[in-house]
Write a protein that holds these residues in place. Structure first.
Motif, PDB file in Angstrom:
ATOM      1  N   ALA A  79     -11.920  -7.549  -9.990  1.00 14.73           N
ATOM      2  CA  ALA A  79     -11.979  -8.800  -9.239  1.00 14.73           C
ATOM      3  C   ALA A  79     -12.987  -8.630  -8.104  1.00 14.73           C
ATOM      4  CB  ALA A  79     -10.593  -9.136  -8.693  1.00 14.73           C
ATOM      5  N   SER A  80     -13.459  -9.718  -7.557  1.00 12.10           N
ATOM      6  CA  SER A  80     -14.453  -9.676  -6.490  1.00 12.10           C
ATOM      7  C   SER A  80     -13.913  -8.953  -5.260  1.00 12.10           C
ATOM      8  CB  SER A  80     -14.858 -11.102  -6.101  1.00 12.10           C
ATOM      9  OG  SER A  80     -15.671 -11.087  -4.944  1.00 12.10           O
ATOM     10  N   HIS A  81     -14.765  -8.152  -4.637  1.00  5.63           N
ATOM     11  CA  HIS A  81     -14.410  -7.446  -3.407  1.00  5.63           C
ATOM     12  C   HIS A  81     -14.763  -8.265  -2.163  1.00  5.63           C
ATOM     13  CE1 HIS A  81     -14.451  -3.303  -5.554  1.00  5.63           C
ATOM     14  NE2 HIS A  81     -13.218  -3.690  -5.338  1.00  5.63           N
ATOM     15  N   GLU A  82     -15.079  -9.526  -2.351  1.00  3.34           N
ATOM     16  CA  GLU A  82     -15.506 -10.369  -1.235  1.00  3.34           C
ATOM     17  C   GLU A  82     -14.460 -10.414  -0.121  1.00  3.34           C
ATOM     18  OE1 GLU A  82     -17.020 -14.973  -0.416  1.00  3.34           O
ATOM     19  OE2 GLU A  82     -16.726 -14.240  -2.460  1.00  3.34           O
ATOM     20  N   ALA A  83     -13.183 -10.487  -0.479  1.00  4.34           N
ATOM     21  CA  ALA A  83     -12.118 -10.548   0.520  1.00  4.34           C
ATOM     22  C   ALA A  83     -12.069  -9.264   1.348  1.00  4.34           C
ATOM     23  CB  ALA A  83     -10.774 -10.792  -0.157  1.00  4.34           C
ATOM     24  N   GLN A 119      -3.565 -14.218  -2.383  1.00  2.00           N
ATOM     25  CA  GLN A 119      -4.318 -14.959  -3.396  1.00  2.00           C
ATOM     26  C   GLN A 119      -5.693 -14.348  -3.662  1.00  2.00           C
ATOM     27  OE1 GLN A 119      -2.882 -16.212  -0.723  1.00  2.00           O
ATOM     28  NE2 GLN A 119      -1.189 -17.449  -1.536  1.00  2.00           N
ATOM     29  N   GLU A 120      -6.159 -13.517  -2.730  1.00  3.78           N
ATOM     30  CA  GLU A 120      -7.488 -12.916  -2.858  1.00  3.78           C
ATOM     31  C   GLU A 120      -7.453 -11.553  -3.544  1.00  3.78           C
ATOM     32  OE1 GLU A 120      -9.689 -14.539   1.138  1.00  3.78           O
ATOM     33  OE2 GLU A 120      -8.112 -13.042   1.424  1.00  3.78           O
ATOM     34  N   ILE A 121      -6.260 -11.081  -3.832  1.00  2.00           N
ATOM     35  CA  ILE A 121      -6.089  -9.755  -4.419  1.00  2.00           C
ATOM     36  C   ILE A 121      -5.578  -9.892  -5.854  1.00  2.00           C
ATOM     37  CG2 ILE A 121      -4.909  -7.534  -4.222  1.00  2.00           C
ATOM     38  CD1 ILE A 121      -6.938  -8.147  -2.001  1.00  2.00           C
ATOM     39  N   PRO A 122      -6.147  -9.172  -6.804  1.00  2.00           N
ATOM     40  CA  PRO A 122      -5.695  -9.289  -8.203  1.00  2.00           C
ATOM     41  C   PRO A 122      -4.291  -8.719  -8.401  1.00  2.00           C
ATOM     42  CG  PRO A 122      -7.214  -7.443  -7.974  1.00  2.00           C
ATOM     43  CD  PRO A 122      -7.240  -8.174  -6.657  1.00  2.00           C
ATOM     44  N   LEU A 123      -3.537  -9.352  -9.263  1.00  2.00           N
ATOM     45  CA  LEU A 123      -2.225  -8.861  -9.665  1.00  2.00           C
ATOM     46  C   LEU A 123      -2.238  -8.681 -11.182  1.00  2.00           C
ATOM     47  CD1 LEU A 123       0.225 -11.115  -7.586  1.00  2.00           C
ATOM     48  CD2 LEU A 123      -0.450  -8.761  -7.102  1.00  2.00           C
ATOM     49  N   ILE A 124      -1.663  -7.589 -11.650  1.00  2.00           N
ATOM     50  CA  ILE A 124      -1.634  -7.359 -13.090  1.00  2.00           C
ATOM     51  C   ILE A 124      -0.225  -6.982 -13.535  1.00  2.00           C
ATOM     52  CG2 ILE A 124      -4.043  -6.623 -13.157  1.00  2.00           C
ATOM     53  CD1 ILE A 124      -3.152  -3.783 -13.385  1.00  2.00           C
ATOM     54  N   LYS A 125       0.036  -7.237 -14.804  1.00  2.00           N
ATOM     55  CA  LYS A 125       1.311  -6.906 -15.422  1.00  2.00           C
ATOM     56  C   LYS A 125       1.120  -5.672 -16.292  1.00  2.00           C
ATOM     57  CE  LYS A 125       5.597  -7.565 -16.718  1.00  2.00           C
ATOM     58  NZ  LYS A 125       6.711  -7.326 -15.765  1.00  2.00           N
ATOM     59  N   LEU A 126       1.981  -4.675 -16.113  1.00  2.00           N
ATOM     60  CA  LEU A 126       1.868  -3.437 -16.869  1.00  2.00           C
ATOM     61  C   LEU A 126       2.815  -3.453 -18.067  1.00  2.00           C
ATOM     62  CD1 LEU A 126       1.767  -0.843 -13.933  1.00  2.00           C
ATOM     63  CD2 LEU A 126      -0.134  -2.081 -15.011  1.00  2.00           C
ATOM     64  N   PRO A 127       2.485  -2.733 -19.132  1.00  2.00           N
ATOM     65  CA  PRO A 127       3.335  -2.708 -20.328  1.00  2.00           C
ATOM     66  C   PRO A 127       4.574  -1.838 -20.169  1.00  2.00           C
ATOM     67  CG  PRO A 127       1.466  -1.258 -20.631  1.00  2.00           C
ATOM     68  CD  PRO A 127       1.235  -1.976 -19.330  1.00  2.00           C
ATOM     69  N   ILE A 128       4.602  -1.023 -19.120  1.00  2.00           N
ATOM     70  CA  ILE A 128       5.730  -0.134 -18.848  1.00  2.00           C
ATOM     71  C   ILE A 128       5.962  -0.076 -17.338  1.00  2.00           C
ATOM     72  CG2 ILE A 128       5.618   1.400 -20.863  1.00  2.00           C
ATOM     73  CD1 ILE A 128       3.684   3.122 -19.409  1.00  2.00           C
ATOM     74  N   LYS A 129       7.121   0.434 -16.938  1.00  2.00           N
ATOM     75  CA  LYS A 129       7.443   0.586 -15.524  1.00  2.00           C
ATOM     76  C   LYS A 129       6.899   1.923 -15.012  1.00  2.00           C
ATOM     77  CE  LYS A 129       9.720  -3.282 -15.332  1.00  2.00           C
ATOM     78  NZ  LYS A 129       9.198  -4.447 -14.582  1.00  2.00           N
ATOM     79  N   GLY A 181     -10.499  -3.575 -20.378  1.00  2.00           N
ATOM     80  CA  GLY A 181     -10.415  -3.623 -18.922  1.00  2.00           C
ATOM     81  C   GLY A 181      -9.102  -4.148 -18.382  1.00  2.00           C
ATOM     82  N   GLU A 182      -8.049  -4.142 -19.210  1.00  2.00           N
ATOM     83  CA  GLU A 182      -6.759  -4.714 -18.800  1.00  2.00           C
ATOM     84  C   GLU A 182      -6.203  -4.111 -17.512  1.00  2.00           C
ATOM     85  OE1 GLU A 182      -7.066  -5.650 -23.152  1.00  2.00           O
ATOM     86  OE2 GLU A 182      -7.586  -3.974 -21.849  1.00  2.00           O
ATOM     87  N   TYR A 183      -6.463  -2.810 -17.260  1.00  2.00           N
ATOM     88  CA  TYR A 183      -5.880  -2.134 -16.098  1.00  2.00           C
ATOM     89  C   TYR A 183      -6.935  -1.713 -15.070  1.00  2.00           C
ATOM     90  CZ  TYR A 183      -2.635  -1.740 -19.993  1.00  2.00           C
ATOM     91  OH  TYR A 183      -1.859  -2.021 -21.091  1.00  2.00           O
ATOM     92  N   ASP A 184      -8.159  -2.178 -15.243  1.00  2.00           N
ATOM     93  CA  ASP A 184      -9.233  -1.774 -14.331  1.00  2.00           C
ATOM     94  C   ASP A 184      -8.937  -2.133 -12.876  1.00  2.00           C
ATOM     95  OD1 ASP A 184     -10.505  -0.836 -16.534  1.00  2.00           O
ATOM     96  OD2 ASP A 184     -12.301  -2.083 -16.355  1.00  2.00           O
ATOM     97  N   ASN A 185      -8.261  -3.264 -12.668  1.00  2.00           N
ATOM     98  CA  ASN A 185      -8.000  -3.691 -11.293  1.00  2.00           C
ATOM     99  C   ASN A 185      -7.007  -2.798 -10.556  1.00  2.00           C
ATOM    100  OD1 ASN A 185      -9.658  -5.891 -10.474  1.00  2.00           O
ATOM    101  ND2 ASN A 185      -8.582  -7.220 -11.915  1.00  2.00           N
ATOM    102  N   LEU A 186      -6.383  -1.856 -11.264  1.00  2.00           N
ATOM    103  CA  LEU A 186      -5.586  -0.856 -10.550  1.00  2.00           C
ATOM    104  C   LEU A 186      -6.482  -0.065  -9.601  1.00  2.00           C
ATOM    105  CD1 LEU A 186      -3.230   0.587 -13.336  1.00  2.00           C
ATOM    106  CD2 LEU A 186      -2.521  -0.644 -11.274  1.00  2.00           C
ATOM    107  N   LEU A 187      -7.767  -0.002  -9.934  1.00  2.00           N
ATOM    108  CA  LEU A 187      -8.741   0.711  -9.097  1.00  2.00           C
ATOM    109  C   LEU A 187      -9.472  -0.235  -8.151  1.00  2.00           C
ATOM    110  CD1 LEU A 187     -10.252   3.095 -11.811  1.00  2.00           C
ATOM    111  CD2 LEU A 187      -8.463   3.603 -10.138  1.00  2.00           C
ATOM    112  N   PHE A 188      -8.911  -1.408  -7.913  1.00  2.00           N
ATOM    113  CA  PHE A 188      -9.538  -2.418  -7.049  1.00  2.00           C
ATOM    114  C   PHE A 188      -9.804  -1.862  -5.646  1.00  2.00           C
ATOM    115  CE2 PHE A 188      -9.006  -5.912  -3.946  1.00  2.00           C
ATOM    116  CZ  PHE A 188     -10.051  -6.737  -4.350  1.00  2.00           C
ATOM    117  N   PHE A 189      -8.781  -1.340  -4.997  1.00  2.00           N
ATOM    118  CA  PHE A 189      -8.942  -0.772  -3.653  1.00  2.00           C
ATOM    119  C   PHE A 189      -9.672   0.565  -3.715  1.00  2.00           C
ATOM    120  CE2 PHE A 189      -5.160  -3.489  -2.944  1.00  2.00           C
ATOM    121  CZ  PHE A 189      -5.624  -4.238  -1.867  1.00  2.00           C
TER     122      PHE A 189
END
Length: 318
Positions: free
Chosen positions: A67-71, A106-116, A288-296
């Motif tokens: 996701a964009s790092h603009e925020a 709202q500016e930060i990506p949220l993702i759903k994982l297949p496992i806990k 790229g389903e889990y790429d946003n885990l590396l957002f920060f």
């Protein structure tokens, strides 16, 4: 680029030194100059190799679907902000309260994982240095963080849970499902049988349909390597199947002194596990389903590397 241009430049320098040498220069001193230029060429070639190695070390963070790092860029210009919960001075998020600071949800990506995902953090681990909070912020519904000696209740989920940790007795991700299926079918047997790596039946894993995957929960340990003994020897974790990740180099800027580059940050370990699980166990193409885990992580990596280049010798920004 350096491999192409510098040798040409050095060749021209060699000609210049031989043809336009000082009339009072002896043949010996001319030879000396050529030798010096040759050493310079070797230095440039080594520099080129170092740049290539640096580029390879950063490759895992290239081409991510983020996701964009603009925020984050905007929040950075305003500097640190007090956390509304604990009052601590923070940038982007509070690593104590696991909440955003100076950035809207709202500016930060949220993702759903297949496992806990359960993360057990060593009590001596510095919260400000831990990347576990990244996972909690990006996948809040699927990630929980515990501070040892508190750990999740795993008694009823032993055959559905694995512990990501290398060492004797650990299996690969390819072998993992086969072992879990065996554990599930042997629930009436002794629960703490010694486990051995699968060698001849690895191919059977690829026949498991995605919906039949027995894995529901993954446990990670968040600590330095020297701190892991206290947690990994806890009797409550001994019955868990241990899984070892493929060897990869870390991009973490707080690398543990004296440890190899293959020691990953917690968020890197979570990301690589999910990526491998997606392709090797769920048998799906990774897009790229889990790429946003590396957002920060990716943004801080870029920010800190930039600071290191601008202020060499200084510590990374806090």
């Amino acid at each position: 680029m350096f491999r192409v241009r510098f040798p040409l430049l050095i060749s021209k320098l060699r000609v210049l030194y031989l043809v336009k040498s000082d009339p009072f220069t002896t043949p010996m001193s001319t030879t000396s100059r050529v030798t010096d230029v040759t050493k310079s060429e070797e230095h440039f070639n080594k520099s080129s190799d170092n740049l290539e190695c640096l580029s390879k070390a950063e490759l895992p963070l290239q081409g991510l679907k983020l996701a964009s790092h603009e925020a984050l860029e905007s929040a950075q210009t305003h500097g640190r902000v007090k956390c509304s919960k604990c009052g601590g001075s923070r940038m982007f998020f509070c690593y104590t309260c696991y909440s955003l600071v100076g950035v809207n949800q709202q500016e930060i990506p949220l993702i759903k994982l297949p496992i806990k995902i359960d993360i057990i953090k060593h009590p001596a681990e510095n919260d400000g240095k831990s990347t576990a909070v990244h996972a909690k912020l990006i996948a809040p519904d699927d990630v929980n963080i515990y501070t040892y000696p508190c750990i999740p209740d795993l008694d009823d989920d032993i055959h559905k849970t694995i512990l990501v940790f290398p060492g004797p007795g650990s299996v690969t991700i390819e072998e993992m499902l086969q072992h879990l299926n065996e554990m599930r079918t042997n629930l009436t047997d002794e629960p703490k049988l010694k486990r051995q790596k699968v060698t001849e039946e690895v191919e059977e894993v690829h026949k498991v349909k995605p919906q039949s995957s027995p894995l529901e929960r993954v446990v990670f340990i968040d600590s330095t390597w020297n701190q892991t003994t206290r947690i990994i020897t806890d009797e409550r974790l001994q019955a868990l199947l241990r899984v070892e990740l493929k060897t990869r180099n870390t991009c973490f800027w707080r690398h543990q002194r004296g440890s190899p580059d293959t020691y990953l940050a917690t968020i890197e370990a979570i990301y690589y596990f999910l990526k491998d699980y997606h392709t090797l166990c769920l048998l799906k193409e990774y897009n790229g389903e889990y790429d946003n885990l590396l957002f920060f992580f990716s943004y801080l990596h870029k920010l800190i590397n930039k600071a290191k280049k601008e202020y060499p010798g200084k510590g990374h920004p806090r």
